[in-house]
Design an enzyme around this catalytic site. Structure first.
Site, PDB file in Angstrom:
ATOM      1  N   GLY A   4       0.873  -1.161   0.000  1.00 27.97           N
ATOM      2  CA  GLY A   4       0.000   0.000   0.000  1.00 27.97           C
ATOM      3  C   GLY A   4       0.902   1.201   0.000  1.00 27.97           C
ATOM      4  O   GLY A   4       1.653   1.424   0.942  1.00 27.97           O
ATOM      5  N   THR A   5       0.882   1.960  -1.060  1.00 27.50           N
ATOM      6  CA  THR A   5       1.987   2.875  -1.304  1.00 27.50           C
ATOM      7  C   THR A   5       1.514   4.209  -1.799  1.00 27.50           C
ATOM      8  O   THR A   5       0.482   4.311  -2.447  1.00 27.50           O
ATOM      9  CB  THR A   5       2.857   2.274  -2.435  1.00 27.50           C
ATOM     10  OG1 THR A   5       3.282   0.993  -2.040  1.00 27.50           O
ATOM     11  CG2 THR A   5       4.046   3.131  -2.746  1.00 27.50           C
TER      12      THR A   5
END
Lengths: 217, 211
Positions: B33-34
């Site tokens: 999750g970036t």
């Protein structure tokens, strides 16, 4: 906004619209875009009004299907006017939000909707309430909703300050709507804003060519 | 005998992943999750990411060119390794540092050829003598486009508005890095609410300066 886009990439169920409300020093601004679309492919109306007056100083807007929006707000308007006759005074903003919450919670299986209610009353001044999917009621100083809102979370978190002036808040809301409309294909048209204060209600419409432009436009 | 055989079969069913006692995450791939971001400025580029990506999120393919990875951790590591090798070989042939556009094209070639198998969103940024600071975006699917400023990763949707309003052409390096502006706040604002602990340090994760 007429049909909710289940195939949209956005997390959770939200539909083709951008709505927001923000409190400033002495009042509240509530606003939305003006596009109604079918399945994200066809714009069925470029000038639809999504900010609905439910009482003299109380407005609400909705992210959801247009049919649900009209039915629910009609019911809410009726409840509120009856309530204010019984109480012999203008209804509180929380009363309006609670009416919407009851309708959302009791009918949560059929409805897919989130409401933002904003208004001013003598007891608590300017307030913003959001009724989330499923019927949770929460009070917040600033809130955004609809499919276009995902693109402006960063902007709103960074730029909103409590106790802004009316002009600053209007500029903030206009910018936020313009940014969301610029990125979300199912939000667009004009920015419909309503400013609610103790003294009255002011409608501000910012047409497409007067919206702020950003670096890549 | 038949009873014993029946008991044996039961036992092996207990440890299959369809069993309620085995959590779902054991059969899911690691994904990041970036929020990643890269900005061109007058004289170079600034590239950064939230620090909740896996270690090695910024892969130095060559000292003049970096990439930020989002999507499947395994896929992006594999692609970056391949491109690092290819660039190394290419720069020996050329006898000079490769162009940023070359690195970006190598990423694009891998991402496009294997688009069905891969989930990778990559930002390539660097400086070379021919075109100065450049940012190239290689999203899922394998498109290649140069942009003055670009964001990527799952958190990026939340900061499109912020990026559009804050970026202006002709920024200086200090403006890019300024606390209240683009690169410092962007990845931090993109952290998804409620999705685990935030950056380890109070500052946003590493920003690499190339000029």
């Amino acid at each position: 906004m007429e049909k909710h886009c289940i195939d949209s990439q956005v997390k959770g169920v939200s539909t083709g619209t951008t709505i927001l409300a923000a409190i400033f020093d002495g009042g509240v601004v509530i606003g939305s875009d003006s596009r109604a679309s079918i399945g994200g492919e066809y714009v069925s109306s470029k000038t639809i009004n999504k900010v609905i007056q439910v009482h003299d100083r109380i407005f609400c807007c909705m992210a959801g299907s247009l049919a649900d929006a009209q039915a629910v707000t009609k019911a809410a308007k009726f409840h509120l006017s009856f309530h204010s006759v019984q109480m012999e005074s203008p209804p509180l903003v929380i009363a309006a939000a609670s009416v919407l919450k009851e309708l959302c919670y009791k009918n949560k299986e059929e409805l897919q909707a989130g409401f933002i209610t904003a208004g001013w009353d003598t007891k608590n001044g300017p307030q913003v309430y959001v009724v989330a999917l499923g019927g949770m009621l929460v009070r917040q100083p600033v809130t955004i909703g609809g499919s276009g809102s995902t693109f402006i979370y960063g902007y709103v978190d960074a730029k909103y300050k409590p106790n802004m002036t009316k002009e600053e808040c209007l500029q903030f809301a206009t910018n936020a709507l313009a940014l969301a409309m610029g990125r979300d294909n199912v939000s667009g048209g004009v920015a419909n804003l309503v400013v609610i204060t103790e003294t009255g209600v002011e409608h501000v419409v910012v047409p497409g060519d007067k919206l702020p432009r950003f670096h890549d436009e | 005998m038949a009873a014993a055989a029946a008991t044996m079969m039961n036992f092996s069913q207990q440890i299959s992943s369809k069993n309620d006692l085995v959590p779902d995450w054991t059969s899911q791939e690691v994904s990041t999750g970036t929020t990643i971001m890269a900005v061109e400025y007058d004289g170079g580029v600034v590239i950064g990411a939230d620090s909740r990506t896996t270690t090695g999120a910024e892969e130095p393919s060559r000292t003049s060119c970096l990439c930020c990875r989002s999507g499947s951790a395994a896929d992006t590591q594999a692609i970056a390794d391949v491109v690092t090798y290819q660039l190394g070989f290419h720069s020996i042939e050329l006898d000079e540092p490769p162009l940023v556009e070359t690195a970006a094209n190598l990423f694009r070639a891998s991402c496009y050829r294997y688009r069905e198998e891969l989930t990778a969103g990559i930002l390539v940024a660097g400086w070379d003598r021919r075109k100065g600071g450049q940012v190239y975006c290689v999203p899922i699917g394998g498109m290649l486009v140069r942009q003055p400023v670009s964001v990527g990763g799952s958190g990026s949707t939340y900061i499109y508005g912020f990026m559009d309003s804050n970026y202006k052409p002709g920024l200086t390096k200090d403006q890019c890095l300024d606390r209240n502006s683009l690169l410092e706040s962007g990845p931090e604002l993109g952290l998804e609410p409620g999705s685990g602990p935030g950056p380890v340090e109070p500052e946003v994760g590493p920003g690499f300066l190339l000029s």
